[in-house]
Design a protein around this motif. Structure first.
Motif, PDB file in Angstrom:
ATOM      1  N   ASN A 148       0.831  -1.204   0.000  1.00 12.00           N
ATOM      2  CA  ASN A 148       0.000   0.000   0.000  1.00 12.00           C
ATOM      3  C   ASN A 148       0.865   1.253   0.000  1.00 12.00           C
ATOM      4  N   GLY A 149       1.923   1.224   0.816  1.00 12.39           N
ATOM      5  CA  GLY A 149       2.819   2.374   0.874  1.00 12.39           C
ATOM      6  C   GLY A 149       3.535   2.619  -0.437  1.00 12.39           C
ATOM      7  N   PHE A 150       3.951   1.517  -1.079  1.00  3.74           N
ATOM      8  CA  PHE A 150       4.646   1.644  -2.363  1.00  3.74           C
ATOM      9  C   PHE A 150       3.724   2.288  -3.398  1.00  3.74           C
ATOM     10  N   ARG A 151       2.479   1.811  -3.462  1.00  2.90           N
ATOM     11  CA  ARG A 151       1.533   2.367  -4.434  1.00  2.90           C
ATOM     12  C   ARG A 151       1.225   3.827  -4.111  1.00  2.90           C
ATOM     13  N   ALA A 152       0.971   4.110  -2.823  1.00  3.32           N
ATOM     14  CA  ALA A 152       0.613   5.474  -2.430  1.00  3.32           C
ATOM     15  C   ALA A 152       1.766   6.452  -2.659  1.00  3.32           C
ATOM     16  N   GLU A 153       2.988   6.049  -2.267  1.00  2.56           N
ATOM     17  CA  GLU A 153       4.144   6.930  -2.453  1.00  2.56           C
ATOM     18  C   GLU A 153       4.420   7.168  -3.924  1.00  2.56           C
ATOM     19  N   LEU A 154       4.329   6.093  -4.698  1.00  2.00           N
ATOM     20  CA  LEU A 154       4.575   6.226  -6.129  1.00  2.00           C
ATOM     21  C   LEU A 154       3.535   7.136  -6.763  1.00  2.00           C
ATOM     22  N   LEU A 155       2.266   6.934  -6.353  1.00  2.00           N
ATOM     23  CA  LEU A 155       1.199   7.782  -6.891  1.00  2.00           C
ATOM     24  C   LEU A 155       1.393   9.230  -6.469  1.00  2.00           C
ATOM     25  N   ASP A 156       1.717   9.466  -5.196  1.00  2.00           N
ATOM     26  CA  ASP A 156       1.904  10.836  -4.723  1.00  2.00           C
ATOM     27  C   ASP A 156       3.026  11.551  -5.468  1.00  2.00           C
ATOM     28  N   LYS A 157       4.127  10.834  -5.669  1.00  2.53           N
ATOM     29  CA  LYS A 157       5.274  11.470  -6.311  1.00  2.53           C
ATOM     30  C   LYS A 157       5.038  11.678  -7.802  1.00  2.53           C
ATOM     31  N   ILE A 158       4.455  10.668  -8.469  1.00  2.00           N
ATOM     32  CA  ILE A 158       4.197  10.797  -9.905  1.00  2.00           C
ATOM     33  C   ILE A 158       3.138  11.847 -10.163  1.00  2.00           C
ATOM     34  N   THR A 181      -4.960  12.413 -21.409  1.00  2.00           N
ATOM     35  CA  THR A 181      -4.445  11.138 -20.887  1.00  2.00           C
ATOM     36  C   THR A 181      -4.275  11.252 -19.384  1.00  2.00           C
ATOM     37  N   ASP A 182      -4.968  10.387 -18.622  1.00  7.51           N
ATOM     38  CA  ASP A 182      -4.869  10.472 -17.164  1.00  7.51           C
ATOM     39  C   ASP A 182      -3.734   9.596 -16.653  1.00  7.51           C
ATOM     40  N   TRP A 183      -3.443   9.720 -15.352  1.00  7.76           N
ATOM     41  CA  TRP A 183      -2.310   9.020 -14.741  1.00  7.76           C
ATOM     42  C   TRP A 183      -2.460   7.507 -14.802  1.00  7.76           C
ATOM     43  N   LYS A 184      -3.693   7.018 -14.799  1.00  6.70           N
ATOM     44  CA  LYS A 184      -3.911   5.574 -14.872  1.00  6.70           C
ATOM     45  C   LYS A 184      -3.480   5.035 -16.230  1.00  6.70           C
ATOM     46  N   GLN A 185      -3.737   5.812 -17.283  1.00  6.12           N
ATOM     47  CA  GLN A 185      -3.328   5.388 -18.631  1.00  6.12           C
ATOM     48  C   GLN A 185      -1.826   5.530 -18.824  1.00  6.12           C
ATOM     49  N   ILE A 186      -1.253   6.615 -18.303  1.00  5.06           N
ATOM     50  CA  ILE A 186       0.184   6.842 -18.469  1.00  5.06           C
ATOM     51  C   ILE A 186       0.997   5.767 -17.754  1.00  5.06           C
ATOM     52  N   ASN A 187       0.554   5.379 -16.560  1.00  2.00           N
ATOM     53  CA  ASN A 187       1.289   4.400 -15.741  1.00  2.00           C
ATOM     54  C   ASN A 187       0.513   3.095 -15.597  1.00  2.00           C
ATOM     55  N   SER A 188      -0.268   2.737 -16.621  1.00  2.00           N
ATOM     56  CA  SER A 188      -1.160   1.574 -16.521  1.00  2.00           C
ATOM     57  C   SER A 188      -0.400   0.283 -16.247  1.00  2.00           C
ATOM     58  N   ALA A 189       0.719   0.079 -16.929  1.00  2.00           N
ATOM     59  CA  ALA A 189       1.475  -1.171 -16.753  1.00  2.00           C
ATOM     60  C   ALA A 189       2.011  -1.292 -15.335  1.00  2.00           C
ATOM     61  N   LEU A 190       2.536  -0.182 -14.800  1.00  2.00           N
ATOM     62  CA  LEU A 190       3.126  -0.204 -13.468  1.00  2.00           C
ATOM     63  C   LEU A 190       2.081  -0.470 -12.393  1.00  2.00           C
ATOM     64  N   PHE A 191       0.967   0.283 -12.406  1.00  2.00           N
ATOM     65  CA  PHE A 191      -0.028   0.142 -11.353  1.00  2.00           C
ATOM     66  C   PHE A 191      -0.848  -1.140 -11.494  1.00  2.00           C
ATOM     67  N   SER A 192      -1.009  -1.634 -12.721  1.00  3.29           N
ATOM     68  CA  SER A 192      -1.676  -2.930 -12.900  1.00  3.29           C
ATOM     69  C   SER A 192      -0.822  -4.051 -12.321  1.00  3.29           C
ATOM     70  N   ALA A 193       0.480  -3.967 -12.557  1.00  2.00           N
ATOM     71  CA  ALA A 193       1.390  -4.974 -11.999  1.00  2.00           C
ATOM     72  C   ALA A 193       1.368  -4.935 -10.475  1.00  2.00           C
ATOM     73  N   LEU A 194       1.321  -3.729  -9.901  1.00  2.00           N
ATOM     74  CA  LEU A 194       1.257  -3.602  -8.446  1.00  2.00           C
ATOM     75  C   LEU A 194      -0.029  -4.209  -7.889  1.00  2.00           C
ATOM     76  N   ALA A 195      -1.148  -3.985  -8.594  1.00  2.00           N
ATOM     77  CA  ALA A 195      -2.431  -4.531  -8.123  1.00  2.00           C
ATOM     78  C   ALA A 195      -2.426  -6.053  -8.151  1.00  2.00           C
ATOM     79  N   VAL A 196      -1.903  -6.622  -9.238  1.00  2.00           N
ATOM     80  CA  VAL A 196      -1.845  -8.083  -9.350  1.00  2.00           C
ATOM     81  C   VAL A 196      -0.922  -8.662  -8.278  1.00  2.00           C
ATOM     82  N   GLU A 197       0.238  -8.022  -8.080  1.00  2.00           N
ATOM     83  CA  GLU A 197       1.196  -8.506  -7.081  1.00  2.00           C
ATOM     84  C   GLU A 197       0.615  -8.411  -5.675  1.00  2.00           C
TER      85      GLU A 197
END
Length: 413
Positions: free
Chosen positions: A50-60, A251-267
């Motif tokens: 959760n922290g990894f996703r939140a920090e990455l989202l906050d910074k990006i 283009t929103d942040w979900k589309q720009i970083n779709s591969a990264l955040f999808s991988a995080l969700a699956v993991e």
């Protein structure tokens, strides 16, 4: 489940068997430790994820906004009109022009690929908390000054006051061909965003200087947008996207970083399932210890039955004995998990020192430190899951104890 004084007294006696049942005591202790480690592992891993996703989202998002408006030809001459439309869209908090272009920078023979960002004055001010050296106020439209990422400064061997040369391959046409445009800029600040990929590439300058470097005139190539809620950004900006269709794309942040955040969700889901299985395996230790306890106490159970103890009392006694082990292990696991999260960075450094390996490489992990963000709802879910598993593990041994036939057991007594 309310216990009578008799049932509670017997249950307490069976939680800590005597010396003759030392092996059962050992198995019970192992059960408690196993549940503790399983619960702690679940809390630690889920909090870090959760922290990894939140920090990455906050910074990006903090650096790029929640969405980007881009023109089809890479040059937006009517950007003021689009900014006005974006600011009038319900749910939009901020809309500012942005220039972003991959180029190359050199210093004393060192050459690195960079990402030039031309920001408006209000966006430059938002970078002030990220400055580790220098003065961001020196970034003025009429001066050739830049701020660069900390990792890029290390790679180029640059410090505050050094001059870097930025090369734009799309230079001016001459009779001998296109001559790349090279301009020297003084480094007046070094910034650290915390995302290794950005700290290694970013060169920030006033928007007017970026327009001069890229020969854009009064145009820009992006508009950065921030909304009230990043999770609903697509719905919020859909009216703006419809109005800009044919002129620009949103283009929103979900589309720009779709591969990264999808991988995080699956993991994240995969780790929860795997660690839940570990808790389940730990609970099987409670089952085995109770089965051994029932077998060791068969004669005692038969005697209690002949003295008037009911089947229901036997079930309550053994369910309580096993459930308390699971509850104690769960509570200890919660405490251990929070202690680990509190001192996580020191623990990681200690392990790195002992093993001599780099466990947290920023180039791989994107972030410079191990993040953590605990979700109270998830912690409650983990605790409930562990307690339910512990309760279910006690049912079969308790039923076997209640099914003991005192006539058969005491026949030859």
């Amino acid at each position: 489940m309310i216990l009578s004084p008799f049932e509670w007294t017997v249950a307490k006696r069976y939680m800590v068997p005597g010396r003759s049942e030392a092996f059962i005591t050992l198995v019970g202790a192992i059960s408690l430790v196993a549940v503790m480690l399983g619960v702690a592992a679940l809390i630690i891993v889920m909090s870090v994820m959760n922290g990894f996703r939140a920090e990455l989202l906050d910074k990006i998002v903090g650096l790029n906004g929640h969405a980007i408006v881009q023109s089809y030809d890479g040059k937006m001459t009517d950007w003021r009109e689009i900014v006005k439309e974006a600011r009038e869209t319900p749910g939009v908090v901020r809309a500012t022009p942005l220039i972003e272009m991959p180029l190359a920078a050199s210093h004393r023979g060192m050459l690195r690929g960079i990402l030039v960002r031309g920001n408006a004055p209000e966006d430059l001010k938002r970078l002030e908390p990220n400055v580790i050296l220098g003065d961001l106020s020196r970034l003025q439209p009429d001066e050739r000054n830049v701020a660069i990422g900390a990792r890029l400064a290390e790679n180029l061997g640059v410090r505050v006051g050094s001059t870097i040369t930025i090369t734009n391959p799309e230079g001016r046409a001459t009779p001998f061909g296109t001559v790349p445009r090279q301009i020297g800029y003084e480094v007046v600040a070094i910034i650290e965003v915390g995302v290794h990929q950005y700290d290694e590439l970013f060169v920030v300058m006033p928007m007017e200087q970026a327009q001069t470097l890229l020969m854009l005139g009064d145009a820009v190539n992006n508009i950065e947008i921030k909304t009230t809620d990043p999770e609903t950004v697509q719905t919020t900006l859909q009216p703006l996207a419809d109005r800009l269709r044919g002129r620009a794309v949103v283009t929103d942040w979900k589309q720009i970083n779709s591969a990264l955040f999808s991988a995080l969700a699956v993991e994240r889901v995969a780790m929860f399932i795997v660690l839940s299985i570990i808790v389940l395996v730990a609970v099987f230790n409670i089952l085995s210890s109770l089965i051994m306890l029932v077998r060791a106490k068969t004669r005692d159970i038969a005697i209690m039955r002949t003295m008037g103890a009911s089947r229901k009392s036997m079930i309550k006694i053994f369910v309580t004995a096993g459930f308390v082990i699971g509850a104690l292990g769960t509570g200890a696991g919660v405490v251990l998990g929070f202690v680990f999260l509190q001192f996580r960075q020191a623990i990681v450094r200690g392990i790195e020192f002992v093993l001599g390996v780099n466990l947290w490489d920023p180039e791989v992990r994107f972030l410079t430190e191990l993040p953590s963000r605990t979700d109270p709802g998830e912690v409650i879910g983990i605790v409930v899951m562990a307690l339910v598993f512990s309760f279910l593990a006690t049912l079969y041994p308790a039923w076997k104890a209640a099914s003991t036939d005192p006539v058969q057991v005491l026949r030859y007594e």
